[in-house]
Scaffold this motif. Structure first.
Motif, PDB file in Angstrom:
ATOM      1  N   THR A 704       0.826  -1.205   0.000  1.00 21.12           N
ATOM      2  CA  THR A 704       0.000   0.000   0.000  1.00 21.12           C
ATOM      3  C   THR A 704       0.863   1.258   0.000  1.00 21.12           C
ATOM      4  N   THR A 742      -5.100  -3.323  -6.930  1.00 20.80           N
ATOM      5  CA  THR A 742      -5.035  -1.938  -6.461  1.00 20.80           C
ATOM      6  C   THR A 742      -4.201  -1.073  -7.402  1.00 20.80           C
ATOM      7  N   ALA A 774     -10.991  -2.470  -6.846  1.00 18.75           N
ATOM      8  CA  ALA A 774      -9.896  -1.975  -6.001  1.00 18.75           C
ATOM      9  C   ALA A 774      -8.988  -0.980  -6.689  1.00 18.75           C
ATOM     10  N   LYS A 776      -6.852   1.915  -8.198  1.00 23.20           N
ATOM     11  CA  LYS A 776      -6.701   3.345  -7.917  1.00 23.20           C
ATOM     12  C   LYS A 776      -7.044   4.194  -9.136  1.00 23.20           C
TER      13      LYS A 776
END
Length: 896
Positions: A704, A742, A774, A776
């Motif tokens: 992350t 992500t 998910a 971005k």
């Protein structure tokens, strides 16, 4: 119900339901032996109090393809006052006929059925007044099979072997949805016995609360299955399931047969849950002093998911979504494996706390949920101490305090008067604050006295209903003097006590500590300086190298003497108290210096407390950040996971500030990389379970924060799928795919989409579709939102996609839902619908969102408005505090 997560003979697969075990079935007392009486005025009710059911005979024939069913109900009841009308609950039912007669069938009279959809009732009216007495009311009706988890509902899923589409039927009745299945007195105090008969396809397995008593072949490839009569229970605990299922089963030490019912092809995926289930029955039966009273306990695996719940404690027939019941080695992580155990432990505890003894009304829901949560942690610690589940209570307490710190909170004992009130009662206050308060009260009473009180309570109220004070009276009678006053403070009023250390002196080797009591709040400062609410606060004061001291702080000020040492002192030793602790700067410095010598559960509590205090402005951010740097790189896995979460949260706060994010990422990497170096990227045979969980938490946090090595490893592994579709199979599969999703490119997103659509695993399929939300990237987030309305992901997965998009794109998710409200509502079960949009908005950083929600909430009824008010309170406080948090954090980073 769980919103929530954690041996004997060789079992055999069975495609048939159980035969009854008469010796066990007779353990239930005869309900007829208890004199019928009207519901007392002290128990809330939305029904007239002139009648009460004693038994339901229900016959249903579902048409899974058409999503409809026909039903006949014969309801034995007592009428206490002369009347020509009997009202009970019904929703989405159409009535073809109804009649009433004496129990022997004489005097049959036709009734007229009048439905009030707003009140969710049906009134059966006779042409003349009926005299008080016993009757049997019989009615024929039809109903709807839904596609979300309310009433009788259908879940579609791919066959695990062929990939062909299958459809299973299940029921979900808590809190107010048995009325969608049968006209009933659908309130917890109207307990009755139930006998269910179902006409179903001959090749399918039908399951209910009791074993099969009789099965008869009928025409057109159908069969009629009759289940045994249940003990006296509340309507919301009735269950029916039907489908292409298999059953893995064994006899338990308790005498009852236990089984896991799951889609065909599940096989050994059910073994872990099955092997755990029997010992749970034995443990609980011994702890409560009441043996499990039914002849069997099944846990039924359902594909899909709900935005409202994860599992449901139907008596003798627990329902659990497959993702937290079946152990699939291709995708189940160690954290999920622990959740499988803990969720089943929670639902099995309900077989006593909730099913055997049921709260009288939804005001006391916490008697079910708080106690099941507490009991699940206790039994998990008994059977799996290596998982250190007692440390998880700190996280649960923090989850509750995150809600309880706002003025929009509510007491544990709350007023429930509408269906929506009941739906919203299933929250962190009911579950996690309930568990935290129970843990505190058990510590105050002592384990033996506490258990003695619970045994008294169970013996006095089995097969009946109770109120919270019935429990306190039983525990006090067992020897816990003064407990009721403490319990009333923590269950009857909302909020969080704040214990502020004001002084610390050393008096001949004895620590003398001055404290004041106030109230911790994120948006209401009335209790900080001695005003506001007061609690009787039980405390375990623990000094490093000294003795523990138990005290109860009442009123505004107190002095605590701790003999044996003048060293670093923890005011909430063992983290058993439900309160925040604000130390003096000197006391906090001492705790930081001795941090390695402090027990892991107190290390965890200190981190959580001090970050919450700093974020809320009770002390500078530097106080919490200094403590974070004291966490050793070889700390307990729970403590390291907490540290990882804190670095991840700080990193997210500075979204758009690359320099600050980089500074936080560097510090986070320094704290976490040593653990990753020790653990490696891959699981090791025989490693401790908590190492496996920690590895995933550390990798996720580093990913992350943009750690280059972690991102590169995720992409390397993802590329392996091009040549080997099973290359990622194993406990880390979801973790690596989450990191890829992500940070996905358009090509990555397309590849994940293809994997999702091709999967024959219900859990993997749902996981992959949800991960598509998910990304971005804004454009990919929009693609995921659009996909959610196509029907492709499945009726119960689409809402999860929208929820996942909201983590990175809250405003876009809210815009999308408002633009497609009618379609989105169909993707969410009715119990969660009101909370859905307000939950999405919780992640917004746009100040304009506050005004949007205020406008939306202004015209809503009070019960529907509550979720919006909670989100508005959080967003307002965040807008006020975030600049201070960022400024103080940047100043701290600059000084390091």
């Amino acid at each position: 119900m769980k919103t929530a997560t954690r041996h004997l003979l060789l079992a055999t697969l069975s495609s048939l339901s159980l035969a009854a075990t008469p010796a066990l079935a007779q353990q239930a007392p005869d309900p007829a032996a208890q004199a019928a009486a009207p519901l007392p005025d002290s128990v809330p009710s939305q029904l007239p109090r002139i009648a009460r059911p004693s038994h339901y005979d229900i016959a249903v024939t579902p048409d899974a393809k058409a999503l409809t069913f026909t039903g006949r109900a014969a309801i034995d009841l007592d009428l206490f006052a002369a009347s020509n009308a009997i009202t009970m609950n019904a929703l989405d039912l159409d009535f073809a006929s109804a009649s009433i007669a004496k129990p022997d069938g004489s005097g049959r009279t036709a009734l007229t059925a009048t439905v009030d959809r707003d009140a969710q009732t049906v009134t059966f009216t006779a042409p003349a007044s009926l005299a008080p007495g016993q009757y049997r009311l019989t009615t024929d009706y039809t109903g709807k099979i839904g596609t979300q988890a309310n009433g009788l509902f259908a879940l579609d899923y791919p066959d695990k072997v062929t990939g062909e589409e299958r459809r299973g039927l299940f029921t979900q009745f808590e809190a107010p949805d048995a009325r969608r299945f049968v006209p009933s007195f659908d309130e917890p105090s109207y307990k009755a016995t139930f006998r269910l008969t179902a006409t179903v396809p001959a090749g399918q397995l039908a399951v209910s609360n009791m074993p099969v008593e009789k099965e008869t072949a009928t025409a057109n490839g159908m069969k009629t299955v009759t289940f045994g009569t249940s003990p006296k229970m509340s309507s919301y605990l009735l269950f029916f399931g039907l489908g292409d299922f298999e059953r893995l089963a064994k006899k338990s030490e308790s005498g009852a047969e236990v089984g896991i019912v799951s889609p065909k092809g599940s096989g050994e995926q059910a073994r872990f849950a099955l092997d755990s289930l029997g010992p749970l029955l034995t443990y609980y039966g011994d702890y409560f002093g009441q043996p499990y009273p039914l002849p069997k306990l099944d846990n039924i695996a359902g594909p899909g998911q709900s935005q409202f719940f994860g599992a449901m404690e139907n008596w003798g027939a627990i329902f659990t979504f497959e993702r937290i019941l079946l152990d699939d080695p291709a995708i189940t992580s160690q954290a999920t494996r622990q959740a499988i155990y803990e969720v089943q432990a929670h639902e099995t505890a309900h077989q006593w706390f909730g099913d055997l003894v049921t709260m009288a009304w939804w005001d006391d829901l916490w008697l079910n949920e708080g106690f099941a949560s507490w009991m699940a942690t206790k039994v998990t610690d008994h059977f799996h101490p290596e998982w250190q589940p007692l440390l998880s209570r700190v996280g649960g307490r923090e989850h509750a305090m995150a809600l309880d710190a706002y003025k929009t909170t509510h007491p544990i004992l709350q007023t429930i008067r509408t269906v929506e009130d009941a739906n919203q009662a299933f929250d962190a206050i009911t579950y996690q604050k309930g568990e935290a308060v129970i843990s505190m009260l058990e510590a105050y009473a002592g384990e033996d006295v506490w258990q003695g009180g619970l045994r008294r309570y169970m013996a006095a109220h089995k097969y009946g209903n109770s109120r919270t004070d019935d429990l306190w009276n039983a525990v006090e009678a067992a020897g816990a003097k003064g407990l009721t006053g403490i319990a009333h403070d923590f269950t009857g009023q909302p909020g969080i006590p704040l214990i502020r250390m004001t002084s610390y002196e050393c008096d001949g080797g004895t620590g003398v500590i001055g404290v004041t009591q106030g109230e911790f709040s994120r948006d209401r400062r009335a209790g900080v300086d001695g005003e506001g609410r007061r609690w009787k606060v039980p405390m375990l004061v623990r000094s490093v190298g000294g003795k523990d001291q138990r005290v109860v702080v009442e009123g505004g000020k107190a002095t605590i003497r701790v003999p044996g040492t003048c060293g670093a002192t923890i005011l909430n030793g063992g983290q058993l108290g439900y309160f925040r602790t604000l130390y003096t700067a000197q006391a906090l410095d001492a705790l930081r210096a001795d941090y390695k010598a402090i027990a892991p559960i107190d290390q965890l509590g200190l981190l959580s407390d001090n970050f919450s205090l700093s974020v809320a402005g009770y002390q500078p951010m530097g106080a919490a950040l200094d403590l974070l740097t004291a966490v050793p790189t070889d700390a307990n896995p729970y403590v390291l996971t907490e540290a990882a979460d804190r670095y991840e949260q700080l990193h997210a706060i500075f979204d758009g500030d690359a320099a600050s994010q980089q500074a936080i990422a560097v510090r986070g990497a320094a704290a976490l990389r040593p653990a990753l170096a020790r653990l490696g990227f891959d699981p090791k045979d025989g490693e401790p379970a908590l190492d496996a969980v920690l590895r995933a938490d550390v990798i996720r946090a580093l990913g992350t924060m943009g750690d280059a090595a972690v991102l590169a490893e995720a992409r390397r592994r993802f590329a392996l799928l091009d040549s080997n579709p099973k290359a990622l199979d194993g406990s880390s599969k979801g973790l690596w795919l989450d990191i890829v999703a992500t940070n996905a490119s358009a090509a990555d997103w397309d590849k994940l989409h293809k994997l999702a659509s091709a999967s024959k695993s219900t859990v993997e399929r749902s996981t992959l579709y949800t991960l598509l939300g998910a990304a971005k990237d804004d454009a990919l987030a929009k693609r995921a939102l659009d996909l959610s309305l196509t029907g492709e992901p499945g009726e119960t997965t689409s809402a999860a996609i929208i929820g996942r998009v909201a983590r990175n794109h809250a405003d876009a998710a809210v815009d999308f839902v408002e633009a497609n409200q009618a379609q989105v509502d169909k993707l969410i079960d009715a119990s969660a619908r009101v909370r859905f949009l307000a939950g999405l908005a919780m992640g917004s950083d746009d100040p304009a969102m506050i005004a949007r929600l205020e406008t939306k909430a202004a015209g809503l009824p009070a019960d529907v408005r509550k979720p919006y008010e909670r989100t508005i309170a959080v967003l307002k406080e965040r807008a006020e505090s975030r600049p201070r948090i960022k400024a103080e954090t940047k100043a701290w980073l600059a000084g390091q």
